[in-house]
Design an enzyme around this catalytic site. Structure first.
Site, short mmCIF file in Angstrom:
data_model
loop_
_atom_site.label_atom_id
_atom_site.label_comp_id
_atom_site.label_asym_id
_atom_site.label_seq_id
_atom_site.Cartn_x
_atom_site.Cartn_y
_atom_site.Cartn_z
N ASP A 70 44.17 37.90 50.59
CA ASP A 70 43.25 37.34 49.60
C ASP A 70 44.09 36.40 48.73
OD1 ASP A 70 41.80 36.76 47.33
OD2 ASP A 70 41.40 38.85 46.77
N LYS A 78 38.73 29.17 41.34
CA LYS A 78 39.89 29.15 40.46
C LYS A 78 40.67 27.86 40.63
CE LYS A 78 39.55 33.97 41.11
NZ LYS A 78 39.11 34.39 39.78
N TRP A 98 41.93 43.92 42.21
CA TRP A 98 41.27 43.23 43.33
C TRP A 98 41.62 43.84 44.66
CZ3 TRP A 98 37.11 41.18 41.87
CH2 TRP A 98 37.01 40.61 40.60
N1 PMP Z 1 39.84 38.37 44.65
C1 PMP Z 1 40.50 37.94 43.57
C2 PMP Z 1 41.99 37.92 43.60
C3 PMP Z 1 39.81 37.54 42.44
O1 PMP Z 1 40.47 37.14 41.34
C4 PMP Z 1 38.38 37.56 42.43
C5 PMP Z 1 37.55 37.08 41.26
N2 PMP Z 1 38.15 36.98 40.07
C6 PMP Z 1 37.73 38.03 43.58
C7 PMP Z 1 38.49 38.41 44.67
C8 PMP Z 1 36.22 38.12 43.63
O2 PMP Z 1 35.65 36.88 43.73
P1 PMP Z 1 34.09 36.61 43.43
O3 PMP Z 1 33.89 36.81 41.97
O4 PMP Z 1 33.89 35.21 43.90
O5 PMP Z 1 33.32 37.59 44.25
#
Ligand code: PMP
Length: 362
Positions: free
Chosen positions: A173, A197, A103
């Site tokens: 994030d 989440k 990520w």
């Molecule tokens: N950052 C993290 C730490 C994530 O776990 C995720 C999704 N699993 C995202 C960003 C991306 O989020 P989205 O699928 O809502 O775009």
């Protein structure tokens, strides 16, 4: 579990507190005498305004958010934030990123479209199974910000100490650990979290941004919607927002306040995670993938000695009522995501299952 629900170990969308789902179900057909469901309601109506305002007020109370920070509800999930952060914060065109997994890599690749990215620490050398030492980062004077993914959902690592940014803007994030423990908001300049989440329905991010970072003078190419100031000026009602997600997130904020706030939630999360890690550390079949000091309390990746056995465990677990234990496709193995709403009994039942599996197969 009630209603024939399964213990759902998905990394997101993930379990919601049962009490919250029941409340939402009870309000589904006619919200508080309004004659309609929140899904059907005008976002400009006083009744929705009250839902939005309460959600923000409750989040502020829960996280003790200082007055000089704005709370925004922005659509586009987490991924949109990978672009919004550099679009809004790169003034000098230089940003520092700490690379701790999939990520943060996604965030890095997106930021490269808007300026120079310097990776000032990385755990790539050991497959992202630890958090690098961030106490002596080499941060250039002209860096606009330092970016971390505070909990790497796929690799199962988390920061137990924030990096020393040498006074530079810190952006985090927090998607997969948002509201899982107390957080001193003033240690950050911008916190964002995709909500699917720990909080609510997918498709939205909560952004907590220090007011002085809001800018009028963004480059022409930045779409109006992707300027944080657009949302701050309109109380997140610039266009039709994700009303349903705001409503459900608001319910979870109320739930957390009612159940002792973030201190109490952190305590519950510690206890839950300890049940699983203690078992994994003693097991002769399963191995926890992450260095003990950097382990996430939310996402717990583990492996058996072979891919075939990993797959067999996932299948047997599914048959026994434990869903979504397959590790992310990029790393394989197994992963149990045990977010706020996973009850302790769910983790205990999983450990019981894994122990029996181990006894039968070792
Ligand atoms: N950052 C993290 C730490 C994530 O776990 C995720 C999704 N699993 C995202 C960003 C991306 O989020 P989205 O699928 O809502 O775009």
């Amino acid at each position: 579990m009630k209603y024939g629900r399964s213990y759902n170990f998905s990394a997101g969308p993930a379990m919601m507190p049962e009490e919250v789902l029941e409340e939402i179900a009870a309000e589904m057909m006619n919200y508080h005498g309004s004659g309609m469901c929140v899904m059907e309601m005008s976002h400009r109506s006083p009744v929705f305004q009250e839902i939005r305002d309460r959600a923000e007020a409750d989040l502020r109370k829960l996280m003790d958010i200082p007055d000089n920070y704005k709370v925004l509800f922005v659509q586009g999930g987490g991924t949109t934030q990978f672009a919004m952060v550099p679009m809004n914060l790169m003034k000098n065109g230089v940003a520092c990123y700490i690379e701790t997994g999939a990520w943060s890599k996604k965030a890095i690749n997106e930021a490269k479209k808007y300026g120079e990215v310097q990776i000032v620490a990385s755990s790539a050398d050991k497959n992202f199974t630890y958090v690098p030492d961030c106490s002596q980062l080499d941060i250039p004077d002209n860096a606009d910000y330092v970016y971390i993914c505070e909990n790497e959902t796929i690799h199962g690592t988390t920061y137990h100490q924030l990096p020393d940014t040498k006074g530079k803007v810190l952006v985090a994030d927090q998607s997969s650990m948002f509201l899982s423990r107390p957080c001193k908001v003033s240690d950050y300049c911008l916190i964002w979290a995709g909500v699917q989440k720990n909080v609510g329905p997918a498709g939205m991010a909560v952004v907590i941004i220090r007011e002085d970072l809001l800018r009028e003078d963004l480059p022409q190419f930045v779409p109006t919607y992707l300027n944080y100031k657009t949302h701050a000026d309109a109380d997140s009602l610039y266009n039709t927002p994700n009303c349903w997600s705001i409503y459900c997130c608001g319910k979870v904020f109320q739930y957390l306040l009612k159940h002792g706030g973030l201190e109490a939630q952190a305590q519950r999360n510690q206890e839950k995670a300890a049940v699983l890690y203690d078992y994994l550390d003693k097991s002769h079949l399963f191995t926890a993938a992450v260095a003990p000091q950097d382990r996430s309390l939310m996402n717990v990746p583990f492996v058996t000695p072979s891919k075939e056995q990993d797959a067999a465990v996932v299948e047997a677990a599914k048959a026994a009522g434990f869903d979504n234990l397959k590790g992310h496709k990029s790393v394989g193995g197994l992963r149990a995501s045990i977010y706020n709403a996973m009850p302790k009994e769910g983790v205990e039942a999983l450990v019981d299952f894994l122990r029996k599996y181990e006894n039968a197969h070792c």
